[in-house]
Motif scaffolding. Structure first.
Motif, PDB file in Angstrom:
ATOM      1  N   ASP A   1      81.256 -15.047  78.679  1.00 35.95           N
ATOM      2  CA  ASP A   1      82.053 -15.048  79.909  1.00 35.95           C
ATOM      3  C   ASP A   1      83.469 -14.557  79.627  1.00 35.95           C
ATOM      4  O   ASP A   1      84.057 -13.820  80.428  1.00 35.95           O
ATOM      5  CB  ASP A   1      82.102 -16.452  80.509  1.00 35.95           C
ATOM      6  CG  ASP A   1      80.743 -16.911  81.015  1.00 35.95           C
ATOM      7  OD1 ASP A   1      80.020 -16.075  81.578  1.00 35.95           O
ATOM      8  OD2 ASP A   1      80.413 -18.092  80.833  1.00 35.95           O
ATOM      9  N   PHE A   2      84.021 -14.980  78.492  1.00 39.06           N
ATOM     10  CA  PHE A   2      85.368 -14.541  78.120  1.00 39.06           C
ATOM     11  C   PHE A   2      85.434 -13.025  77.977  1.00 39.06           C
ATOM     12  O   PHE A   2      86.326 -12.371  78.528  1.00 39.06           O
ATOM     13  CB  PHE A   2      85.805 -15.205  76.816  1.00 39.06           C
ATOM     14  CG  PHE A   2      87.010 -14.569  76.189  1.00 39.06           C
ATOM     15  CD1 PHE A   2      88.280 -14.788  76.703  1.00 39.06           C
ATOM     16  CD2 PHE A   2      86.878 -13.725  75.084  1.00 39.06           C
ATOM     17  CE1 PHE A   2      89.401 -14.183  76.136  1.00 39.06           C
ATOM     18  CE2 PHE A   2      87.981 -13.121  74.513  1.00 39.06           C
ATOM     19  CZ  PHE A   2      89.239 -13.348  75.034  1.00 39.06           C
ATOM     20  N   LEU A   3      84.478 -12.447  77.256  1.00 42.62           N
ATOM     21  CA  LEU A   3      84.480 -11.003  77.035  1.00 42.62           C
ATOM     22  C   LEU A   3      84.275 -10.243  78.349  1.00 42.62           C
ATOM     23  O   LEU A   3      84.906  -9.209  78.580  1.00 42.62           O
ATOM     24  CB  LEU A   3      83.399 -10.622  76.022  1.00 42.62           C
ATOM     25  CG  LEU A   3      83.652 -11.065  74.582  1.00 42.62           C
ATOM     26  CD1 LEU A   3      82.477 -10.688  73.700  1.00 42.62           C
ATOM     27  CD2 LEU A   3      84.944 -10.460  74.039  1.00 42.62           C
ATOM     28  N   SER A   4      83.420 -10.757  79.216  1.00 45.99           N
ATOM     29  CA  SER A   4      83.183 -10.120  80.506  1.00 45.99           C
ATOM     30  C   SER A   4      84.449 -10.116  81.347  1.00 45.99           C
ATOM     31  O   SER A   4      84.817  -9.101  81.958  1.00 45.99           O
ATOM     32  CB  SER A   4      82.053 -10.841  81.246  1.00 45.99           C
ATOM     33  OG  SER A   4      81.873 -10.306  82.540  1.00 45.99           O
ATOM     34  N   GLN A   5      85.140 -11.248  81.389  1.00 46.23           N
ATOM     35  CA  GLN A   5      86.382 -11.353  82.153  1.00 46.23           C
ATOM     36  C   GLN A   5      87.484 -10.512  81.513  1.00 46.23           C
ATOM     37  O   GLN A   5      88.294  -9.891  82.217  1.00 46.23           O
ATOM     38  CB  GLN A   5      86.809 -12.813  82.255  1.00 46.23           C
ATOM     39  CG  GLN A   5      85.859 -13.663  83.083  1.00 46.23           C
ATOM     40  CD  GLN A   5      86.191 -15.141  83.034  1.00 46.23           C
ATOM     41  OE1 GLN A   5      87.344 -15.537  82.976  1.00 46.23           O
ATOM     42  NE2 GLN A   5      85.158 -15.980  83.049  1.00 46.23           N
TER      43      GLN A   5
END
Length: 214
Positions: A26-30
């Motif tokens: 989720d961090f990388l996507s955001q």
């Protein structure tokens, strides 16, 4: 730009403090979404991969494309449409090189041994560093489990309110309405969604301006 550059790993550690429970995926996507929007900037070295025979990752190294690429350079926001971040290696690669073919070799007993893809000459940005344009990463990342919502839910709230108001809603009003229903939803993200829904880049009235000399 007032905040210092961080490695992706350092930024993830900060995000975990601000958004407890956020997953790496989720961090990388955001992060990529913020890089595409220009809210976060990034710099790196523009290189190609030199890899040993049979895709031997132990012999892999990064080599600058040209003498000019010995200098760190900014990565344009538009490039992030085609780039994927690899946290462990602090690199960013184009999607076309993100899944290279597998290779095999003889394991000594006649049985094939499978290895990773062969990346020789693939372009890659190395030693990736990122920086918040506003001066702080705080509020830019959120754990889905923390707020229990996704962008689609916030967009539905904004769209419904837009219809009620005759087809227009300011970014500031949209952010207030979303956060009234979803208190932990990031304010800036709500504004971005409102902008995409209405096609309006203005946040709304700012009030009278003061003379800087006053």
């Amino acid at each position: 730009m007032t905040s210092k550059f961080l490695t992706v790993t350092e930024a993830f550690e900060r995000a975990k403090v601000d958004a407890p429970g956020i997953a790496e995926e989720d961090f990388l996507s955001q992060l990529v979404a913020h890089l595409q929007s220009g809210r976060i900037a990034a710099s790196a070295y523009d290189c190609v991969i030199e890899q040993g025979l049979h895709g031997d990752l132990g012999a892999m190294r990064y080599v600058p494309r040209t003498p000019e690429d010995m200098q760190r350079r900014d990565i344009a926001a538009v490039e992030w449409i085609e780039l994927a971040i690899h946290m462990e290696s602090a690199t960013a690669q184009r999607w076309g090189h993100d899944r290279a073919p597998q290779w095999t070799r003889d394991g000594g007993d006649g049985a094939p041994v499978w290895g990773d893809g062969y990346f020789d000459k693939a372009p890659v940005y190395t030693d990736l560093l990122i920086c918040s344009v506003s001066g702080s990463l705080k509020g830019l990342f959120v754990a889905p489990a923390e707020n229990g919502v996704c962008d689609d839910e916030a967009r539905a709230i904004i769209t419904t309110e837009q219809v009620k108001r005759g087809g227009f809603i300011s970014q500031n009003d949209a952010a207030k309405i979303v956060r009234a229903a979803l208190p932990k939803f990031p304010r800036d993200r709500a504004r971005d969604i409102a902008k995409s829904v209405t096609g309006n880049g203005k946040r709304g009235p700012r009030g009278p301006r003061k003379n800087c000399a006053e």
